[in-house]
Design an enzyme around this catalytic site. Structure first.
Site, PDB file in Angstrom:
ATOM      1  N   TRP A 191       0.852  -1.067   0.211  1.00 63.45           N
ATOM      2  CA  TRP A 191      -0.028  -0.053   0.075  1.00 63.45           C
ATOM      3  C   TRP A 191       0.903   1.319   0.012  1.00 63.45           C
ATOM      4  CZ3 TRP A 191      -4.362  -1.331  -1.821  1.00 63.45           C
ATOM      5  CH2 TRP A 191      -4.829  -2.320  -1.615  1.00 63.45           C
ATOM      6  N   ASP A 245      -1.221   7.328   6.121  1.00 64.91           N
ATOM      7  CA  ASP A 245      -2.201   6.094   5.741  1.00 64.91           C
ATOM      8  C   ASP A 245      -2.286   5.350   7.073  1.00 64.91           C
ATOM      9  OD1 ASP A 245      -3.814   4.120   4.956  1.00 64.91           O
ATOM     10  OD2 ASP A 245      -2.779   3.499   3.364  1.00 64.91           O
ATOM     11  N   LYS A 251     -11.168  -1.590   7.631  1.00 64.06           N
ATOM     12  CA  LYS A 251     -10.349  -2.408   8.474  1.00 64.06           C
ATOM     13  C   LYS A 251     -10.731  -2.485   9.942  1.00 64.06           C
ATOM     14  CE  LYS A 251      -8.250  -3.096   4.520  1.00 64.06           C
ATOM     15  NZ  LYS A 251      -7.256  -2.443   4.123  1.00 64.06           N
TER      16      LYS A 251
HETATM   17  C1  LIG Z   1      -6.727  -1.841   2.626  1.00 69.11           C
HETATM   18  C2  LIG Z   1      -5.611  -0.747   2.675  1.00 69.11           C
HETATM   19  C3  LIG Z   1      -5.759   0.278   1.499  1.00 69.11           C
HETATM   20  C4  LIG Z   1      -6.632   0.163   0.440  1.00 69.11           C
HETATM   21  O1  LIG Z   1      -7.726   0.499   0.951  1.00 69.11           O
HETATM   22  P1  LIG Z   1      -9.194   0.816  -0.119  1.00 69.11           P
HETATM   23  O2  LIG Z   1     -10.193   1.232   0.585  1.00 69.11           O
HETATM   24  O3  LIG Z   1      -9.322  -0.752  -0.574  1.00 69.11           O
HETATM   25  O4  LIG Z   1      -8.734   1.464  -1.344  1.00 69.11           O
HETATM   26  C5  LIG Z   1      -4.591   1.335   1.641  1.00 69.11           C
HETATM   27  N1  LIG Z   1      -3.858   1.332   2.564  1.00 69.11           N
HETATM   28  C6  LIG Z   1      -3.973   0.419   3.761  1.00 69.11           C
HETATM   29  C7  LIG Z   1      -2.773   0.227   4.793  1.00 69.11           C
HETATM   30  C8  LIG Z   1      -4.694  -0.581   3.589  1.00 69.11           C
HETATM   31  O5  LIG Z   1      -4.662  -1.702   4.558  1.00 69.11           O
END
Ligand SMILES: *Cc1c(COP(=O)(O)O)cnc(C)c1O
Length: 357
Positions: free
Chosen positions: A101, A168, A192
């Site tokens: 990511w 993020d 998540k």
């Molecule tokens: C799952 C995830 C993403 C992507 O998320 P989407 O909502 O599917 O775009 C980005 N960063 C991290 C750390 C993730 O776990």
């Protein structure tokens, strides 16, 4: 009757049962109005308090300082990979490459200007968090990914940075306290650790906005949504409602401090068994082990038994423990809603499997 399931899915993932029930109830009849949450206006008088309370709980739980706005927008965390450089990368940005990511976020930023990869653990399959890297003092920001969902590493500290940070936090937001003042932007996809898929929570520093010389498309400009109070266009109302229920649940269960204690308890028990059991080993460097995504594989001598272990786990109701294909083996995701009972069941399964072989 169906066997009890223990949900270790990496995302979308487990939510507290009462959060799901409250959201399901609102989908049938919202606020006693005789209509579903799905079929009323987001500008209805009865919906505005949902958004307002969600925003104020984010601020309260993470002790967000004055001068920041909290947004609830659609698009997934991947949308912010684009929106962040659009809004903040004037000339140069620094990225710490700690996983798939993180790399995707960095690649997106290259569309907007110079990107400095300050450090990377890619050659070691992202099994650790690089330390002691230098961040250029003339970078517009340093971007980090606090929890690497796929590889099971986590930064539970703020790195030293001469420039403001962007994070993020998709897979560990609300699992521990954070010093928000170190960041100009924190973002997270909800699926998540916060809500169902469909909404991002974004915490943005107001005075970092509107400094960009380039023209930003209206919908991609954070300021549009700050001014519009997340209502510039129709927001994802059901995921926001679900997020509110979960934020209330987090508050009622000790806030992010309470979440951190529980996350640590779960992770300690699971990692202790991984380290003790002759059949398994962890894949992430010890000092960087994630409390959210606990990755482990079978030791070489037992590699051919991975399928058997998954079968035994499935027979005990353990769901979602197959590892991501980039790491293989197993991944037990232990987000806020995860229970000690589920962790104990997994540990017992690992012990029984060892006894069998
Ligand atoms: C799952 C995830 C993403 C992507 O998320 P989407 O909502 O599917 O775009 C980005 N960063 C991290 C750390 C993730 O776990």
């Amino acid at each position: 009757m169906q066997m009890k399931k223990y949900n270790f899915n990496a995302g979308p993932s487990m939510l507290p049962r009462e959060v799901i029930e409250a959201t399901a109830a609102a989908c049938l009849d919202f606020d006693g109005c005789g209509l579903s949450l799905m079929e009323i206006s987001h500008r209805a008088k009865s919906f505005q308090p949902v958004l307002d309370e969600a925003v104020s709980l984010v601020k309260e739980l993470l002790a967000v300082p004055e001068g920041y706005s909290v947004l609830f927008l659609g698009g997934g965390a991947s949308m912010e990979f684009c929106r962040v450089p659009y809004n903040f990368l004037e000339k140069k940005a620094a990225y710490l490459n700690t996983g798939t990511w993180a790399r995707k976020a960095m690649e997106e930023a290259r569309l907007f200007g110079e990107v400095v990869e300050v450090a990377s653990s890619a050659v070691d399959n992202y099994s650790y968090i690089p330390k002691g890297f230098e961040v250029p003092a003339d970078a517009d920001y340093l971007h980090i990914t606090t929890n690497n969902t796929i590889f099971g590493t986590e930064m539970r500290y703020d790195p030293v940075s001469p420039v403001p940070m962007v994070a993020d936090m998709s897979s560990d937001i609300f699992s521990r306290p954070v010093d928000v003042s170190k960041y100009i932007c924190i973002y997270a996809g909800a699926q998540k650790n916060l809500s169902m898929a469909g909404v991002n929570v974004i915490i943005v520093k107001d005075d970092a906005l509107e400094k960009m010389s380039r023209t930003i498309p209206t919908i991609l400009n954070y300021m549009t949504h700050v001014k519009g109070g997340s209502m510039f266009n129709t927001p994802p109302v059901v995921p926001i409602y679900c997020a509110l229920q979960n934020l209330r649940w987090i508050k009622a269960n000790g806030g992010v401090e309470g979440m951190a204690v529980r996350a640590r308890e779960r992770a300690d028990v699971l990692y202790a068994e991984i380290d003790r059991n002759k059949m398994f080993r962890g894949t992430a460097a010890r000092e960087d082990r994630s409390r959210m995504n606990i990755c482990f594989v079978m030791n070489e001598a037992y590699k051919n038994l991975e399928g058997d272990f998954l079968t035994m786990a499935a027979e005990r109701g353990l769901v979602g423990i197959k590892g991501h294909r980039s790491v293989g083996g197993f991944r037990a995701s232990c987000y806020n809603a995860q229970t000690m009972e589920a962790v104990d069941t997994l540990v017992q399964c690992m012990r029984d499997f060892e006894d069998l072989h």
